[in-house]
Design an enzyme around this catalytic site. Structure first.
Site, PDB file in Angstrom:
ATOM      1  N   GLU A 167       0.811  -1.224   0.000  1.00 44.10           N
ATOM      2  CA  GLU A 167       0.000   0.000   0.000  1.00 44.10           C
ATOM      3  C   GLU A 167       0.842   1.271   0.000  1.00 44.10           C
ATOM      4  O   GLU A 167       0.836   2.053   0.966  1.00 44.10           O
ATOM      5  CB  GLU A 167      -0.973   0.006   1.188  1.00 44.10           C
ATOM      6  N   GLU A 349      -5.380  -8.356   0.234  1.00 49.47           N
ATOM      7  CA  GLU A 349      -6.123  -7.973   1.446  1.00 49.47           C
ATOM      8  C   GLU A 349      -7.559  -7.698   1.083  1.00 49.47           C
ATOM      9  O   GLU A 349      -7.837  -7.000   0.103  1.00 49.47           O
ATOM     10  CB  GLU A 349      -5.589  -6.679   2.082  1.00 49.47           C
TER      11      GLU A 349
HETATM   12  O1  IFM Z   1      -4.641  -2.908   8.893  1.00 45.53           O
HETATM   13  C1  IFM Z   1      -4.580  -2.388   7.602  1.00 45.53           C
HETATM   14  C2  IFM Z   1      -3.362  -2.918   6.866  1.00 45.53           C
HETATM   15  O2  IFM Z   1      -2.185  -2.676   7.545  1.00 45.53           O
HETATM   16  C3  IFM Z   1      -3.274  -2.271   5.508  1.00 45.53           C
HETATM   17  N1  IFM Z   1      -4.519  -2.362   4.794  1.00 45.53           N
HETATM   18  C4  IFM Z   1      -5.736  -2.015   5.464  1.00 45.53           C
HETATM   19  C5  IFM Z   1      -5.817  -2.727   6.800  1.00 45.53           C
HETATM   20  C6  IFM Z   1      -7.120  -2.354   7.538  1.00 45.53           C
HETATM   21  O3  IFM Z   1      -7.148  -0.981   7.758  1.00 45.53           O
END
Ligand code: IFM
Length: 442
Positions: A167, A349
């Protein structure tokens, strides 16, 4: 057992975590502070004054956590290496004890039949490097390349799935323009410099991994969400367009297409040197997508770029942490990425936050998460039917953990963690996910 959509047999199922969010052991065995350790100590930056000092204590409970993964039938596990644990000063001075921890983790995963997916950077820059300029400094790309080489040499015999960064846009935008994340700077120039230097580091990382890890499969993880103007005004549309560049485009486009999007290209030019764009665009093998829901933009003159976070329409369904539930946007994002970047996609994710509790019956009932995961998996399957080349899915997250600025108040795990006793309890969603994996493989 619930009804599940049919998935290709070779589709990969996993779970993701990150070092600072779960490991704890902040001072164990020679680890030094990273920028999140420092940020957590700034008054008012993290809810409840929480920090990752102990987190889930995964550093000491790793075998139990790998056993949990195996009990769910996970085929893959994405974790990140803590740069300040293996190189406490950020460069030079290797910490053998820190490196050993990931040796043990990787070996334990492989013995349990779980493929390690190693992410080199999930936001925890060593504080010592930040003190030398951090991502605002062009040198940081070189420091990162040296760190990547250390990990590649140490783990490349057993780890074949490598991720350069998680990210990019979250830690650069919130770290350098909107101060919701470490290091908490608000400065347009530093934000632009950080974008470019992180892109250079990514390119350097790909080069190092290709050279040092035979058979490496390399990707980068991008959070991508459609940006919708909060209300349809010219100002909000302009805000959404610039946020879309900073959030969705300023990393994917240069890394895969070889150029910055238009507004950023002009602004970032002073920091781009000859040969940079080719270095940034070294080919990767797959596109990692983190996706939760759409985001809403509005004009906000108090913010450094003139845009701010808007609210979802009042009638939108939201999950426990207030994010909009909008599975069609997930399907559309997968198709957009497929058409724009033409790479295999791995959903690295996706998940649902809440404030889950252990019930008197000893279980953790989280129907909201099961509902979210059900409709998002169906949307992913739809995208695949429409042509998106999606190869795998990692739920966020294995464990409840340190949720950055929200501290421990927001739980994303399929496994509940009691942050007093550190006891783990599989939630109903963990059993649901195990059933989904079993059904997909049957
Ligand atoms: O916890 C975070 C993660 O570190 C990065 N993506 C989003 C998740 C939820 O906010």
């Amino acid at each position: 057992m619930a009804e599940f959509p049919a998935f290709p047999k070779d589709f990969l199922w996993g779970a993701s975590t990150s070092a600072y969010q779960i490991e704890g052991g902040a001072e164990a065995d020679g680890r030094a502070p990273g920028i999140w350790d420092s940020f957590c100590r700034l008054k008012g930056r993290v809810d409840n004054g929480d920090s990752g000092d102990v987190a889930c204590d995964h550093y000491h409970r790793m075998p139990e956590d790998v056993a949990l993964m195996a009990s769910l039938g996970l085929q893959a596990y994405r974790f990140s290496v803590s740069w300040p644990r293996v190189l406490p000063r950020g460069r030079g001075g290797v910490n053998e004890a820190g490196l050993d921890f990931y040796d043990r983790l990787i070996d334990r995963l492989l013995e349990s039949g779980i493929e390690p997916w190693l992410c080199l950077y999930h936001w925890d820059l060593p504080q010592a490097l930040h003190d030398l300029g951090g991502w605002s400094s062009r040198d940081c790309a070189g420091w990162y390349a040296d760190y990547a080489a250390l990990c590649a040499k140490r783990y490349g015999d057993r780890v074949k799935r490598w991720i350069t960064f998680n990210e990019f846009s979250v830690f650069t935008l919130f770290g350098y323009a909107i101060p919701w994340a470490a290091p908490g700077i608000v400065d347009r120039t530093q934000h632009l410099r950080a974008i470019h230097h992180v892109n250079l580091a990514h390119g350097a990382g790909v080069e190092v991994l290709r050279d040092l890890v035979p058979g490496a499969s390399i990707g980068a993880i991008h959070n991508r969400q459609v940006v919708i103007p909060e209300t349809d005004t010219a100002e909000n549309r302009a805000a959404a367009a610039l946020l879309d560049e900073h959030w969705n485009l300023v990393f994917c486009d240069p890394q895969i297409l070889g150029h910055y999007p238009p507004q950023t290209a002009a602004a970032i030019e002073p920091f781009v040197q000859a040969g940079d764009m080719a270095r940034i665009a070294r080919p990767v093998d797959w596109f990692g997508l983190n996706h939760y829901g759409p985001i809403f933009a509005k004009t906000d003159p108090t913010r450094v770029w003139g845009y701010g976070w808007g609210d979802a329409p009042p009638d939108s369904p939201t999950h426990g942490v207030g994010w909009a539930i909008f599975p069609d946007a997930f399907r559309d994002e997968l198709l957009t990425i497929h058409n724009r970047y033409r790479l295999p996609i791995v959903v690295t994710e996706n998940g649902c936050g809440g404030s889950d509790v252990v019930s008197p019956d000893g279980a953790v009932h989280d129907p909201h998460r099961i509902n979210y995961l059900t409709i998002y998996n169906a949307a992913m399957r739809d995208a695949m039917r429409q042509g998106a080349d999606v190869r795998g899915y990692f739920v966020w997250s294995l464990l409840d953990n340190f949720e950055w600025g929200s501290g421990y108040g927001q739980r994303f795990g399929v496994v509940h963690v009691d942050f007093q006793t550190l006891a783990r309890t599989s939630k109903d969603s963990a059993r649901w996910y195990a059933d989904l994996i079993r059904a997909a493989k049957a």
